[in-house]
Design an enzyme around this catalytic site. Structure first.
Site, mmCIF file in Angstrom:
data_model
loop_
_atom_site.group_PDB
_atom_site.id
_atom_site.type_symbol
_atom_site.label_atom_id
_atom_site.label_comp_id
_atom_site.label_asym_id
_atom_site.label_seq_id
_atom_site.Cartn_x
_atom_site.Cartn_y
_atom_site.Cartn_z
ATOM 1 C CB ALA A 100 7.301 4.352 8.845
ATOM 2 N N GLY A 112 7.301 -0.167 5.478
ATOM 3 C CA GLY A 112 7.481 -0.800 4.169
ATOM 4 C C GLY A 112 8.945 -0.869 3.778
ATOM 5 C CB ILE A 156 10.440 2.866 0.111
ATOM 6 C CG1 ILE A 156 10.395 2.243 -1.296
ATOM 7 C CG2 ILE A 156 11.037 4.270 0.044
ATOM 8 C CD1 ILE A 156 9.518 2.996 -2.285
ATOM 9 N N GLY A 157 10.512 2.570 3.279
ATOM 10 C CA GLY A 157 10.663 3.156 4.617
ATOM 11 C C GLY A 157 11.917 2.643 5.308
ATOM 12 C CG ASN A 202 -3.414 4.687 -4.038
ATOM 13 O OD1 ASN A 202 -2.687 4.614 -3.059
ATOM 14 N ND2 ASN A 202 -3.416 3.789 -5.011
ATOM 15 C CB VAL A 262 7.531 8.104 -2.565
ATOM 16 C CG1 VAL A 262 8.210 6.873 -3.146
ATOM 17 C CG2 VAL A 262 8.565 9.188 -2.250
ATOM 18 N N GLY A 263 4.465 7.302 -3.083
ATOM 19 C CA GLY A 263 3.515 6.215 -3.288
ATOM 20 C C GLY A 263 2.754 6.376 -4.597
ATOM 21 C CG ASP A 275 11.100 7.908 -13.074
ATOM 22 O OD1 ASP A 275 11.015 6.679 -13.139
ATOM 23 O OD2 ASP A 275 10.262 8.615 -12.462
ATOM 24 N NE ARG A 289 14.500 3.162 -11.729
ATOM 25 C CZ ARG A 289 13.246 2.845 -11.396
ATOM 26 N NH1 ARG A 289 12.222 3.413 -12.022
ATOM 27 N NH2 ARG A 289 13.015 1.949 -10.456
ATOM 28 C CG HIS A 310 6.883 7.529 -11.118
ATOM 29 N ND1 HIS A 310 8.151 7.132 -11.455
ATOM 30 C CD2 HIS A 310 6.382 6.543 -10.350
ATOM 31 C CE1 HIS A 310 8.413 5.979 -10.897
ATOM 32 N NE2 HIS A 310 7.353 5.578 -10.226
#
Ligand code: NAX
Length: 328
Positions: A12, A14, A16-17, A105, A129-130, A159, A162, A187
């Protein structure tokens, strides 16, 4: 008034958060009439920064935000989660081998999968998402045996978006005129953005553009390597566009795809299009009533087949690697 929907967001604090939480709290994730309660997960060192973001969320006085709680324990953070956005991950740092990355991860997504299994709401929907997103989703899913596998998804909507943007520029049309875009596979740089099933104003996009060299040498690599291009230009990785895609992914999943259109989501394969069962791979999907379905019956020519296979092979290798590491 409706009971608030509980949305758990990891990573949260970060970037993107920071781009995501305000949009969730303003109603863009689930709809303008759906109150939300946020549960934020961070690592202990970043809890203070998350508290700062929570103060700003307060200061927006969003009518739909029923409250924000911050945790450094996944078991608490996923308690009662109806929607779980798994954004926090261990990035690849210099000199890190793929095995190290997957292992680091695994250390994040295994306990998070277990926590979702133990405490999330019965209707939980998970978006990872990560990165590496597909394989992180697979790890979490494998550690949540009581949650239906179809509730674990990974994000290829960025993607997809985009690809819409690149095609709209090339064809000189609005993104609103484009339907049936598809991202296949992982991805990663091997992903395959497919213009053979995409349509511009109801006609084949590949035929309308009629430029095989652009499709092969410009469109596909531009979409697949866009993340690196953003880092190069901005000095930081995509954040607002990634957050926007996460909003789109969940909004579409919950509220449905438009008639005659579809979207791209990485979902657990049932063997469709030759993708091995169980891999979390991107497909064209329709959504309705909170459920997704893989679009069936598309013809795949040799050009597309080779690219889909290459990306799916990479996913199978990642799965084999995490298996070998004992992560699934
Ligand atoms: P940041 O490094 O800005 O933020 C990540 C946050 O996650 C940090 O605040 C960190 O403390 C937190 N975190 C780390 N481990 C955690 C754990 N175990 N539990 C809870 N929080 C934890 O990265 P940001 O730019 O926000 O990107 C987040 C992730 O999204 C990265 O893995 C990135 O690679 C990935 N992306 C995925 C995209 C996709 O399309 N699927 C596109 C954008 C983005 O690159």
């Amino acid at each position: 008034t409706r009971t608030p929907v509980t949305v758990t967001v990891t990573g949260a604090a970060g970037q993107i958060g920071y781009a995501l939480l305000f949009r969730i709290a303003s109603g863009q994730l689930l709809g303008p009439d759906v109150p939300v309660r946020l549960r934020l997960l961070e690592i202990p060192q970043a809890v203070k920064a998350a508290e700062g973001t929570a103060m700003e969320l307060d200061d927006c006085a969003f009518p739909l935000l029923a409250g924000t709680d911050i945790f450094d324990d996944p078991n608490q953070a996923f308690q009662g989660a109806n929607v779980a956005l798994l954004v926090g991950a261990r990035p690849r740092t210099k000199g890190m081998e793929r095995g190290d990355l997957l292992e680091a991860n695994g250390g994040i997504f295994k306990p998070q999968g277990e926590a979702i299994n133990a405490g999330a709401a019965d209707d939980v929907k998970v978006l990872v998402v990560g990165n590496p997103a597909n394989t992180n989703a697979l790890i979490a899913q494998q550690h949540a045996p009581d949650v239906p596998a179809e509730r674990f998804t990974a994000m290829t909507r960025l993607d997809h978006n985009r690809a819409l943007a690149q095609l709209s520029k090339k064809a000189g049309v609005s993104v609103a005129d484009i339907r049936r875009m598809t991202i296949w596979g992982n991805h990663s740089a091997t992903q395959y953005p497919d213009l053979f099933h995409a349509e511009i104003a109801g006609k084949s996009a590949a035929e309308t553009v009629n430029d095989k060299s652009w499709l092969e040498n410009d469109f596909i690599p531009t979409v697949a390597k866009r993340g690196a291009a953003i880092i190069e230009a901005r000095g930081a990785s995509s954040a607002a566009s990634a957050a926007s895609a996460a909003i789109d992914h969940v909004h579409t999943w919950v509220n449905g795809t438009a008639d005659g259109d579809w979207t791209s989501m990485a979902v657990v394969s049932d063997g469709s299009y030759g993708v091995p069962e169980g891999l979390i791979s991107s497909f064209p999907v329709t959504t309705k009533d909170g459920k997704w379905e893989i679009v069936q019956g598309l013809e795949i020519d040799d050009f597309s087949r080779a690219r889909i296979d290459a990306s799916v092979n990479e996913l199978a290798e990642e799965r084999d690697a995490v298996r070998k590491l004992g992560l699934i």
